[in-house]
Design an enzyme around this catalytic site. Structure first.
Site, mmCIF file in Angstrom:
data_model
loop_
_atom_site.group_PDB
_atom_site.id
_atom_site.type_symbol
_atom_site.label_atom_id
_atom_site.label_comp_id
_atom_site.label_asym_id
_atom_site.label_seq_id
_atom_site.Cartn_x
_atom_site.Cartn_y
_atom_site.Cartn_z
ATOM 1 N N TRP A 117 0.830 -1.196 0.000
ATOM 2 C CA TRP A 117 0.000 0.000 0.000
ATOM 3 C C TRP A 117 0.878 1.265 0.000
ATOM 4 O O TRP A 117 0.579 2.246 -0.673
ATOM 5 C CB TRP A 117 -0.946 0.030 1.210
ATOM 6 C CG TRP A 117 -1.535 1.385 1.387
ATOM 7 C CD1 TRP A 117 -2.442 1.994 0.560
ATOM 8 C CD2 TRP A 117 -1.202 2.341 2.385
ATOM 9 N NE1 TRP A 117 -2.707 3.264 1.000
ATOM 10 C CE2 TRP A 117 -1.957 3.507 2.117
ATOM 11 C CE3 TRP A 117 -0.344 2.343 3.485
ATOM 12 C CZ2 TRP A 117 -1.876 4.657 2.899
ATOM 13 C CZ3 TRP A 117 -0.272 3.476 4.266
ATOM 14 C CH2 TRP A 117 -1.024 4.614 3.970
ATOM 15 N N HIS A 118 1.988 1.231 0.750
ATOM 16 C CA HIS A 118 2.859 2.410 0.787
ATOM 17 C C HIS A 118 3.410 2.730 -0.595
ATOM 18 O O HIS A 118 3.679 3.878 -0.917
ATOM 19 C CB HIS A 118 4.015 2.192 1.761
ATOM 20 C CG HIS A 118 3.646 2.466 3.183
ATOM 21 N ND1 HIS A 118 3.267 3.705 3.613
ATOM 22 C CD2 HIS A 118 3.584 1.655 4.266
ATOM 23 C CE1 HIS A 118 2.992 3.658 4.900
ATOM 24 N NE2 HIS A 118 3.168 2.419 5.323
ATOM 25 N N GLY A 119 3.591 1.707 -1.409
ATOM 26 C CA GLY A 119 4.092 1.946 -2.757
ATOM 27 C C GLY A 119 4.800 0.704 -3.262
ATOM 28 O O GLY A 119 5.365 -0.059 -2.473
#
Lengths: 417, 408, 79
Positions: free
Chosen positions: B336-338
């Site tokens: 989700w963070h990247g």
């Protein structure tokens, strides 16, 4: 309820009033002259000093000591024995450099920095070092710009912006740098060629008054001291009296000791830290570099416009590149020479004829300290020109500014004719 | 068509002192009305809208279009599923709805990884926080605890201005209850009092401490570390701590602002941080760090995965189940963070560390008598947890990507 | 057996803790329950009482004490 609200907000209001009053009551003292503090600021090379109006004004208006603004970028941090600050100190010259600019600073940064010292530039001399590496396609990096920028520079500029081609160009460039949103409205008006309203000017001068008091308050809290740590000690290395032959010999000796690890004549420490590990990767890495088309030409024109407005007599210095390194990395030297010609043409056609062009010295022995910065012999050659310019009578130049240098045509022209 | 939007100034939330002045002045009528037991919904809506528009105005105008498109997409998902759920409860329909709800965010997160850093046009500031809110709604509908709500309530919850850009992540039922009831005067005065306290604490965190760590210390340390090079060096250790403190004070400061403005609007948005560096173990840390996110992951990912695994008896041993789900949960958080190697390994790092942490806690419980427990061991636990967290933040920072692979 | 005895028995079996003298204490704060344990307890309750417990209800404010859990089960049984 009111009592409770009073208890909640009372201390906040008192604190806010106290802070504002404290700052506003602090006198704006730009005439305090303490030579040690001035030297400290002149050699600090920090964004804090660069942005601080008070420190710059105090030193540059000192009647007892003549500080000359040296505009530039990363070269100033190469503080070896032959650095202009060390030589001016060691030989008790009639001037001392006030170093302005660090890594990433380019003409746009310098132009807005100058807004805080226009009075101190008027009818005075200055030195301006131009690096052809600035003239890349996208111009100055907005992150670097923001690092050296504060609102007071822009607000001071806005007080005098009138809607000339130069002003409109500067406003557009500032918008492109994406600085503080509270400036956007003003900048857009100027960019569109409209005037600011009296109301706008009222706000601007009120904000500026606050910011300038704040600026004064922090001027006395300097950190670090390059002057006593990096400049003064090195003067001991110099021969007692200025002697070109002796100095050249000394420069050669130091340079020889420090360039043993590589065939490029690059300082060993720099080479180990920045080059050695990626040497293979760097071969041919600059083949595509092109400095001919860049908004930097327009930004340079802004700086020139400022010098013309304040009748400042400027010595422009053009930095060489290390030619051995350029050959290794594949930098197109023809393109580089054309860039220099283009810059010089922009200068000379408008009356800026004091140019120390070192662009052809990048292959001289011990002239360069690393890939793009002068050192040893290079600093000595630099100092000789600067010293001559600042200590012998100079004729007053006449400038005739041309707006075409803000135009797209000039910024993208690949040849000078 | 979007010229007017481009012409407006861009105001990043809580970006500079003036933002606070404008926002607080705009909120005065809201505060006065709440003190007299009223909520002027239309005015609150107007102020929120104005500040959201300014957040995406100027050079960010494309994000505004993306925001509107996204809200429409989410509304279709949420109301479509609500309608369906009244009649039936097929789990595949539920999975499908969640998938479609998450899809735009997934595209936004994956785009830079497959296009060498190009940003997707679907993205805008705060997209993931909107996703958390709407997926939360879908989950609660599936459970049957959320049944009826209006379009107005949906919009207000999704577009709640103080927390739009980066949370804290609220839950629909909690938020809407706050919104539909006006706090009594005594309680509201208490909230104002807290708001003032949080505001100044936030100033201290974000504009002083984060400035010291992030602006004064970090760039110099990074430069030194890059110059020194190699796999690891002393300045990199400095980068680790400076970045970790910067991350905390910056985000905690921001969160405090969001909570402050929420409180002034009479909404008790949950807190995001609770002295995370005082955590005694990693589990404790995740109950104190970015709480609204970690609780969201706990409630909607961790617990639900555990439920599925246990119901179908996938693993015989409960500890194996929890271990697998810890790693899955944290890896999803990493993604989700990247989609970069360092975010993903940050997630896996925390997943594995939680497994070890869990094992240790079990071991400790079984050997209560042999293992000493006193002020000293507690202090050591805090110290150890803090440093493990800092190492994970160094991974998270992406600085190692620069140091090792020279990706600037 | 009544709901209370069943629930206390379950907690005792699952987490090896006797909570009969702390019926109103927060079981999360007391370290008896965690997210993992919550799920185990829910599955156990669902099997024993033949009801479906919504996971969203197992939040830390709703089912966080022994008494609240017993209340919740009774409510769901009557629903």
């Amino acid at each position: 309820m009111l009592k409770r609200l009073g208890l909640i907000f009372g201390p906040v209001i008192v604190a806010v009033v106290a802070v504002i009053a404290g700052i506003m009551l602090m006198p704006e003292d730009n005439n305090k002259h303490d030579y040690q503090a001035e030297q400290r600021a002149a050699n600090a090379l920090t964004p804090i000093v660069f942005k601080n109006q008070t420190l710059k004004q105090r030193a540059l208006s000192d009647k007892q000591h003549r500080f000359v603004p040296f505009f530039g970028s990363s070269e100033w941090s190469r503080m070896d024995t032959f650095h202009p600050s060390v030589l001016a100190e060691g030989y008790h010259r009639s001037y001392r450099p006030f170093l302005l600019g660090q890594r990433g600073a380019q003409s746009l940064t310098q132009y807005f920095g100058m807004q805080q010292i226009t009075k101190q530039l008027t009818n005075k001399q200055a030195v301006y070092v131009i690096s052809p590496q600035w003239f890349v396609k996208q111009g100055e990096d907005p992150n670097a710009f923001k690092y050296y920028f504060n609102q007071a520079q822009a607000l001071t500029w806005l007080q005098h912006a009138k809607g000339t081609t130069a002003d409109r160009y500067a406003a557009k460039r500032l918008l492109a740098m994406n600085v503080s949103s509270s400036l956007t409205g003003y900048l857009r008006r100027i960019a569109d060629g409209k005037k600011l309203t009296a109301n706008d000017q009222g706000w601007i001068s009120m904000k500026l008054r606050f910011l300038n008091h704040e600026d004064s308050l922090f001027a006395d809290m300097q950190l670090g001291n390059n002057y006593t740590k990096r400049v003064l000690p090195k003067t001991a290395n110099l021969p007692k009296t200025y002697n070109e032959t002796k100095l050249n010999a000394l420069a050669d000796k130091y340079a020889a000791e420090h360039t043993k690890s590589n065939q490029f004549g690059i300082d060993d420490k720099f080479y180990q830290q920045r080059v050695a590990k990626q040497l293979g990767k760097l071969r041919g890495s600059q083949r595509q570099f092109n400095y001919l088309q860049s908004p930097e030409y327009g930004d340079l024109q802004l700086a020139l416009q400022q010098f013309a407005a304040t009748h400042t007599n400027v010595l422009f210095v053009i930095q060489p590149v290390n030619e051995k390194w350029a050959a290794y990395t594949g930098l197109d030297m023809k393109m580089y020479d054309q860039t220099v010609a283009k810059i010089k043409s922009q200068l000379t056609t408008q009356g800026f004829t004091n140019i120390a062009d070192f662009s052809q010295s990048g292959d001289k022995q011990y002239f360069m300290q690393d890939t793009i910065h002068m050192g040893w012999r290079g600093w000595l050659a630099f100092d000789k020109r600067v010293n001559h310019f600042l200590t012998t009578p100079q004729s007053t130049p006449t400038y005739h500014m041309q707006d075409k240098y803000y135009g797209h045509d000039w910024m993208t022209a690949t040849s000078v004719n | 068509m979007m010229n007017w939007l481009q012409e407006l100034p861009n105001w990043q939330p809580y970006g500079d002192p003036q933002y606070f002045i404008y926002l607080l002045v705009a909120l005065i009528p809201v505060v006065v009305a709440l003190l007299f037991g009223k909520r002027i919904k239309w005015y609150e809506g107007l102020v929120s809208l104005a500040f959201i528009v300014l957040m995406f105005a100027g050079s960010h105008w494309q994000q505004f279009i993306a925001l509107i498109g996204y809200i429409i997409w989410q509304a279709v998902m949420v109301f479509g599923y609500a309608k369906y759920r009244q009649k039936a409860d097929n789990k595949w329909v539920f999975y499908g709805a969640v998938f479609l709800d998450v899809l735009p965010l997934a595209i936004v997160k994956i785009t830079p990884a497959v296009t060498m850093g190009q940003n997707s046009l679907l993205g805008f500031l705060g997209i993931s926080y909107l996703m958390f809110r709407s997926v939360g709604m879908l989950m609660e509908m599936r459970d049957g605890v959320l049944k009826e709500f209006t379009f107005g309530q949906f919009l207000r919850f999704m577009l709640f201005m103080p927390t739009l850009s980066s949370g804290p992540i609220d839950r629909f039922r909690r938020f809407t209850e706050d919104y539909e009831t006006v706090p009594d005067r005594d309680k509201y005065l208490g909230m104002i009092e807290k708001a003032v306290h949080y505001l100044f604490l936030g100033f201290f965190y974000k504009f002083i401490l984060a400035y010291i760590f992030g602006t004064l210390l970090l760039p110099g340390l990074e430069h030194e570390a890059l110059v020194a090079g190699g796999l690891i060096n002393w300045p990199t250790i400095g980068v680790m701590y400076a970045y970790g403190f910067d991350l905390f004070f910056d985000f905690a400061g921001y969160s405090l602002f969001a909570v402050t403005i929420s409180y002034l609007m009479g909404i008790e948005t949950p807190m995001n941080f609770d002295k995370p560096f005082m955590a005694k173990n990693l589990k404790d840390f995740w109950n104190r760090w970015h709480m609204s996110l970690s609780f969201w992951f706990r409630d909607f990912i961790f617990m639900r995965l555990v439920m599925v695994f246990m119901r179908h008896k996938v693993f015989k041993n409960r500890n194996v189940t929890s271990g697998v789900v810890y790693v899955l949960n944290m890896t999803i958080m990493g993604f989700w963070h990247g989609v970069t190697w360092y975010y993903i390994s940050y997630g896996i790092f925390h997943g594995l560390a939680l497994v070890i942490n869990d094992w240790w806690l079990r071991y400790k419980r079984r050997h209560k008598k042999q293992i000493p427990h006193n002020k000293f061991t507690e202090g050591f636990a805090i110290f150890l947890t803090f440093n493990i967290v800092m190492v994970s933040f160094l991974l998270f920072s992406g600085f190692l990507d620069q140091l090792w692979f020279h990706n600037h | 057996m009544d709901v209370k005895t069943e629930v206390l028995g379950m907690i005792n079996d699952l987490f090896l803790e006797d909570v009969s003298d702390m019926m109103d204490e927060d079981l999360f704060d007391a370290g008896v329950l965690d997210s993992m344990g919550t799920v185990e307890l829910v599955l156990e309750i669902e099997a024993k009482f033949n009801i479906k417990v919504p996971v969203s209800e197992m939040g830390r404010d709703d089912w966080n004490t022994a008494n609240k859990i017993i209340e919740g089960i009774k409510e769901l049984q009557n629903a």
